[in-house]
Scaffold this motif. Structure first.
Motif, mmCIF file in Angstrom:
data_model
loop_
_atom_site.group_PDB
_atom_site.id
_atom_site.type_symbol
_atom_site.label_atom_id
_atom_site.label_comp_id
_atom_site.label_asym_id
_atom_site.label_seq_id
_atom_site.Cartn_x
_atom_site.Cartn_y
_atom_site.Cartn_z
ATOM 1 N N ALA A 40 0.839 -1.338 0.370
ATOM 2 C CA ALA A 40 -0.218 -0.287 0.495
ATOM 3 C C ALA A 40 0.872 1.091 -0.202
ATOM 4 C CB ALA A 40 -1.022 0.047 1.490
ATOM 5 N N TYR A 41 1.941 1.340 0.397
ATOM 6 C CA TYR A 41 2.571 2.726 0.811
ATOM 7 C C TYR A 41 3.377 2.807 -0.736
ATOM 8 C CZ TYR A 41 6.342 5.265 2.187
ATOM 9 O OH TYR A 41 7.831 6.303 2.330
ATOM 10 N N ASN A 42 4.403 1.636 -1.197
ATOM 11 C CA ASN A 42 4.836 1.535 -2.370
ATOM 12 C C ASN A 42 3.562 2.612 -3.363
ATOM 13 O OD1 ASN A 42 7.197 0.888 -1.565
ATOM 14 N ND2 ASN A 42 6.616 -1.272 -2.132
ATOM 15 N N TRP A 43 2.646 1.827 -3.748
ATOM 16 C CA TRP A 43 1.452 2.544 -4.444
ATOM 17 C C TRP A 43 1.210 3.906 -4.166
ATOM 18 C CZ3 TRP A 43 -2.975 5.373 -5.174
ATOM 19 C CH2 TRP A 43 -3.744 4.790 -6.318
ATOM 20 N N VAL A 44 0.775 4.126 -3.206
ATOM 21 C CA VAL A 44 0.710 5.690 -2.642
ATOM 22 C C VAL A 44 2.493 6.147 -3.530
ATOM 23 C CG1 VAL A 44 0.437 7.442 -1.002
ATOM 24 C CG2 VAL A 44 -0.867 5.027 -0.594
ATOM 25 N N GLN A 45 3.080 5.952 -2.906
ATOM 26 C CA GLN A 45 4.230 6.403 -3.459
ATOM 27 C C GLN A 45 4.805 7.045 -4.959
ATOM 28 O OE1 GLN A 45 6.587 8.231 -1.418
ATOM 29 N NE2 GLN A 45 4.740 7.731 0.175
ATOM 30 N N ASP A 46 4.139 5.768 -5.363
ATOM 31 C CA ASP A 46 4.628 5.879 -7.636
ATOM 32 C C ASP A 46 3.670 6.600 -7.839
ATOM 33 O OD1 ASP A 46 6.203 3.469 -7.162
ATOM 34 O OD2 ASP A 46 5.092 1.891 -6.802
ATOM 35 N N ASN A 47 2.169 6.650 -7.127
ATOM 36 C CA ASN A 47 1.057 7.639 -8.132
ATOM 37 C C ASN A 47 1.081 8.997 -6.755
ATOM 38 O OD1 ASN A 47 0.041 5.338 -10.041
ATOM 39 N ND2 ASN A 47 0.150 4.527 -7.746
ATOM 40 N N LYS A 48 1.927 10.076 -6.436
ATOM 41 C CA LYS A 48 1.737 11.239 -6.072
ATOM 42 C C LYS A 48 1.786 12.004 -7.081
ATOM 43 C CE LYS A 48 4.669 10.138 -2.217
ATOM 44 N NZ LYS A 48 5.429 11.861 -1.040
ATOM 45 N N ASN A 49 1.374 11.604 -8.140
ATOM 46 C CA ASN A 49 1.230 13.035 -9.284
ATOM 47 C C ASN A 49 0.174 12.605 -9.365
ATOM 48 O OD1 ASN A 49 1.288 10.350 -10.366
ATOM 49 N ND2 ASN A 49 0.835 11.167 -12.006
ATOM 50 N N VAL A 50 -1.557 11.453 -8.858
ATOM 51 C CA VAL A 50 -2.697 11.979 -9.318
ATOM 52 C C VAL A 50 -3.807 12.104 -7.940
ATOM 53 C CG1 VAL A 50 -2.541 9.929 -10.569
ATOM 54 C CG2 VAL A 50 -3.177 9.826 -8.287
#
Length: 919
Positions: free
Chosen positions: A448-458
């Protein structure tokens, strides 16, 4: 929830002037609550409640939602949130964690078959939407329905939430009376009460005004009585001065009469001079009459002479015209001869030009026939076109392969970047913390943490987490919804914070008493976090209400609650106390504090090695794809160069074809131009025909010249006859001039006499005009002082008739008046002003007395209606109040506090007695 209907208490009967609400067969009256529906409101997810017709008590344990039900009733009835004493805005009533909710209230209508449904929708943005019977309406329509049933949510005597009991207790007797009148009395009671207060104030003001004016009136009358003798002497003096003023009015009229007599005399002299002037003028006119006859005769001769002269001038003008016409004809004759010679020369030139045009046309036709037709190399053109098409297809194919390869390279680079970022995270402190969370049960927190970091631009706002072990915090509703959808597979909760960026915690302060018990800090001061995260922790876990103490605080924990501290952490234990909302007693609990095992785990080395291996593989793939791209780019450039060379060959052939075509078109155009030139020469006019036309013109011109000479001869004969007649007329005019000159010498003597008489008359006329002006001026001056009336004329007859006598009488009268002296020169003016003021005050005093009596009568009439009704109402309230308190084994009394005509001080007194020996 509804009270039992078996033991109905007596109701307060409405006053005689107010219509009693009719209860139906089910015991409901119009305006009763039939049903309450709550959704996402405070402590309720959903609740439907159908109270009885006499609901007055809701019973339940602490925290069961009794206050929520009361708040729902108030908000649905358009009450301001502030009256509930809980929050200032409606968003605070939306259940925690929800975006919106609603309250639906069903009221009994005018008939048992008619119900009115009021719905209020609220959301976390502090917005409200109103529905009436399911239709969206403005708030005003809902308020109109509530007013129709006399529902007063703001009136503490009709609606009293528990959080506002203190406000009710603070109401003064006057306020209690006002609220009681509005809540349970006749609708006319508060109106009559306000009228009585207003009219009693007006009555007091009128009473003060009447007394003040009577006092002022007596003072003014006393002052005027003291000044009456002085006023009489002033009036005598004014009488003498007035007599002198009247005499002064006659003086300018005496001067006017004197000027009038002088004017009449001058006017008679003017008439005499005018008569002399008219006689001299008549003699002069009689002498001029014969001369005028001769002048008329001369005028006749002059007119005839002018007429003959005009004829002579016309004759000369005609001769000039004919002469000019003959000269023009001669010129045209010469021009015609010249044109005949020119035609002969043009015919010779035309034959030469025709021969030259034939030769040029034949040469151009031979040159056009000698040019060989150009055959374009069609086979070579087709071969070059085919080669270009083949190369274009190969180039496009290379471009597509290159674009696909670039897309694959971008994807591989993104995978490489993510892999590198995860490798860095695995080696940082954050990864250690995530690893620790996973080890204690949050198995998918790392994903979950990795997904949030990878999609910060959205995301629209900053996203924090994990917080509270495994929760994420957002600051925008759309970010919250996106994160909930994406993290649903990981079973990770999401919290949304919509407040500002200021910390909501209370100011931190450790008192000396806390230090003495070993309390050293507060939990929210022991860690740093972004404002949004800290506010969530304060809201969800109340960390700003938890205190940290030493071992000393552990030993004296029983004394901590006395300082208002209800949550305490010590090195060994966690103490919590809760306070009852009703009895006020404290209850506590103690939990041991175990050593922390969180964040003590080490990194998984095998995961790091696996990520490093994946990172190296992705780097090799990226390098290989970049090399393939370079080769594709080189091949594409070679094909594009080859295609450009072939296109250049094709364009050379096309240029040659265009040049040959343009040359043949130019030669054809030259042949056409020479052919049209020869045709134009053939179309030129025939010279022989033109020559015959010019000879005919010569004959016509000679005939016209002969006729013009004959006209000129006739005009010369006419001119000689006109000259002879003109000479005869001139001789007759000269003879008449001599006769007129001799007669005018006699006329001039008479003219001189007439002019002298006219000058004397004008002088006398100016003198008369000056006297007339002086007379008018004297009259205007007299009229500006006074206009003569019958009364004034009678007074003038009693006065002296000469200017000198009148001026003496004026001086004697003024001296007599000025001999009277006064200490106060303005005594008469003051007396008269005071007298006018007395009359004005008398008039106003009478009006005020009438208003006083009318106001007193109105008060007595209104009081006769209001006070008996109010006494009856308070008596019935007192009976019910006393009976209720008697049932509780105590005494209670409600009475009306009356204050005569001071209606603003009327109030309701509430008295209770709990013991016999107490008041």
């Amino acid at each position: 929830m509804a009270a039992s209907r078996s033991a109905k208490r007596p109701k307060i009967a409405p006053s005689s002037s107010a219509a009693a609400p009719l209860r139906g067969d089910d015991d409901y009256v119009p305006g009763n609550i039939v049903e309450i529906e709550l959704c996402n409101f405070m402590t309720y997810d959903r609740l439907v409640c159908r109270p009885g017709p006499r609901l007055n008590l809701v019973v339940g344990p602490n925290g069961s939602g009794k206050s929520s039900l009361v708040c729902a009733i108030a908000l649905a009835l358009a009450a301001d949130p502030a009256i509930l004493g809980r929050a200032a805005s409606v968003k605070a009533f939306v259940k925690r964690g929800e975006d919106s909710g609603h309250v639906k209230l069903t009221l009994r209508g005018d008939t048992p078959d008619h119900n009115i449904c009021i719905t209020r929708k609220i959301d976390s943005d502090n917005k409200s939407e109103w529905l009436l019977d399911g239709a969206s309406v403005p708030k005003k329509e809902v308020i109109d329905v509530i007013k129709k049933f006399n529902i007063q949510v703001n009136n503490l005597t009709q609606f009293l939430p528990q959080d506002r009991v203190c406000e009710f207790a603070k109401l003064s007797p006057i306020q209690l009376l006002e609220e009681t009148e509005k809540a349970v009395g006749d609708p006319q009671l508060p109106i009559q009460h306000r009228q009585l207060i207003q009219r009693s104030r007006e009555l007091r003001d009128l009473e003060v005004t009447v007394k003040s004016k009577e006092h002022t009136l007596n003072n003014l009358k006393a002052l005027n009585a003291e000044q009456e003798k002085d006023v009489e002497r002033v009036r005598q003096r004014d009488k003498l001065l007035k007599k002198a003023e009247v005499m002064k009015k006659k003086l300018p009229w005496l001067k006017y009469d004197m000027k009038k007599r002088e004017f009449i005399q001058v006017q008679e002299e003017e008439k005499s001079k005018k008569k002399i002037m008219e006689e001299a003028a008549k003699i002069w006119e009689d002498a001029k009459a014969p001369i005028e006859g001769l002048k008329k005769e001369k005028t006749t001769h002059v007119s005839s002479t002018k007429k003959i002269t005009n004829q002579i001038n016309q004759n000369a003008s005609k001769r000039r015209e004919i002469t000019e016409e003959e000269l023009k004809l001669a010129t045209r004759l010469k021009t015609t001869f010249d044109s005949i010679e020119e035609l002969k020369r043009q015919e010779k030139s035309r034959q030469q030009r025709m021969s030259k045009a034939k030769e040029d046309l034949a040469a151009a036709e031979r040159e056009f026939q000698d040019v060989q037709p150009y055959e374009p190399p069609r086979a070579e053109m087709a071969q070059l076109t085919e080669q270009i098409a083949t190369l274009s297809c190969e180039i496009n194919e290379l471009k597509l392969r290159r674009k696909a390869k670039e897309s694959q390279l971008g994807q591989q680079k993104e995978i490489l970047r993510k892999c590198s970022d995860r490798l860095k995270q695995m080696e940082t402190k954050t990864n250690k913390l995530l690893q620790a969370l996973r080890n204690i049960g949050a198995e998918r927190i790392n994903e979950a943490y990795n997904w949030v970091q990878d999609n910060k631009n959205v995301f629209r706002g900053e996203v924090y987490g994990p917080v509270l072990l495994e929760s994420f915090v957002t600051q925008d509703a759309s970010d919250r919804d996106l994160l909930v959808r994406q993290l649903k597979q990981y079973n990770i909760p999401v919290l949304n914070y919509t407040g500002d960026n200021s910390i909501m915690s209370r100011p931190f302060e450790i008192t000396p008493e806390m230090k003495q018990l070993g309390i050293k800090s507060r939990l929210d001061q022991e860690f740093d976090a972004p404002p949004a995260v800290k506010n969530v922790l304060i809201t969800q876990a109340s960390v700003d209400n938890s205190y940290i103490g030493t071992d000393q605080a552990d030993k004296r924990a029983d004394e901590v609650a006395d300082l208002g501290v209800l949550d305490l952490w010590t090195p060994s234990n966690h103490y919590r106390w809760s306070k009852s909302r009703y009895g006020g007693h404290l209850s506590g609990s103690v939990d041991p504090v175990y050593p922390s095992r969180l964040f003590m785990c080490h990194l998984d080395v095998s995961d790091i090695e696996r990520l490093r291996s994946e990172n190296d593989d992705h780097m090799k793939i990226v390098e290989g794809m970049e090399e393939d791209l370079k080769k594709l780019h080189k091949n594409q450039r070679e094909l594009e160069d080859k295609e450009a060379t072939i296109r250049k060959q094709k364009e050379g052939i096309i240029d040659m074809m265009r040049s040959q075509k343009k040359r043949r078109e130019e030669m054809q155009r030259r042949v056409d131009i020479r052919r049209r030139t020869l045709e134009d020469i053939y179309k030129e006019e025939d010279v022989e025909f033109s020559t015959r036309k010019l000879i005919d013109q010569l004959a016509n011109l000679n005939d016209n010249r002969f006729r013009a000479v004959i006209k000129l001869k006739n005009l010369l004969v006419e001119a000689v006859a006109l000259r002879y007649s003109s000479t005869e007329k001139n001789m007759a005019s000269i003879e008449l001039d001599i006769k007129i000159s001799e007669m005018e010498k006699d006329v001039k003597k008479h003219e001189k006499d007439a002019l002298q008489a006219a000058r004397e008359y004008e002088i006398r006329k100016q003198i008369t005009q000056e006297h007339r002006h002086q007379l008018l001026k004297a009259k205007q001056h007299a009229e500006s002082i006074s206009m003569i009336t019958e009364e004034l004329a009678a007074m003038f007859l009693k006065m002296p008739t000469t200017i000198e006598e009148l001026e003496g009488a004026i001086q004697d009268t003024e001296s007599e008046a000025n001999s009277m002296l006064f200490l106060n020169q303005n005594v008469l003016q003051e007396y008269q002003n005071r007298q006018r003021e007395i009359e004005s005050i008398l008039t106003k005093l009478e009006d005020d007395k009438v208003d006083f009596e009318r106001c007193h009568s109105d008060i007595e009439t209104t009081k006769g209606k209001w006070l008996p009704t109010l006494r009856s109402l308070v008596s019935k309230i007192n009976d019910t109040f006393s009976r209720n308190f008697q049932e509780m084994a105590v005494a209670g009394e409600v009475s009306l506090d009356e204050h005569g005509l001071d209606f603003s001080q009327y109030g309701i007194l509430i008295k209770v007695k709990f013991r016999n020996n107490h008041p």
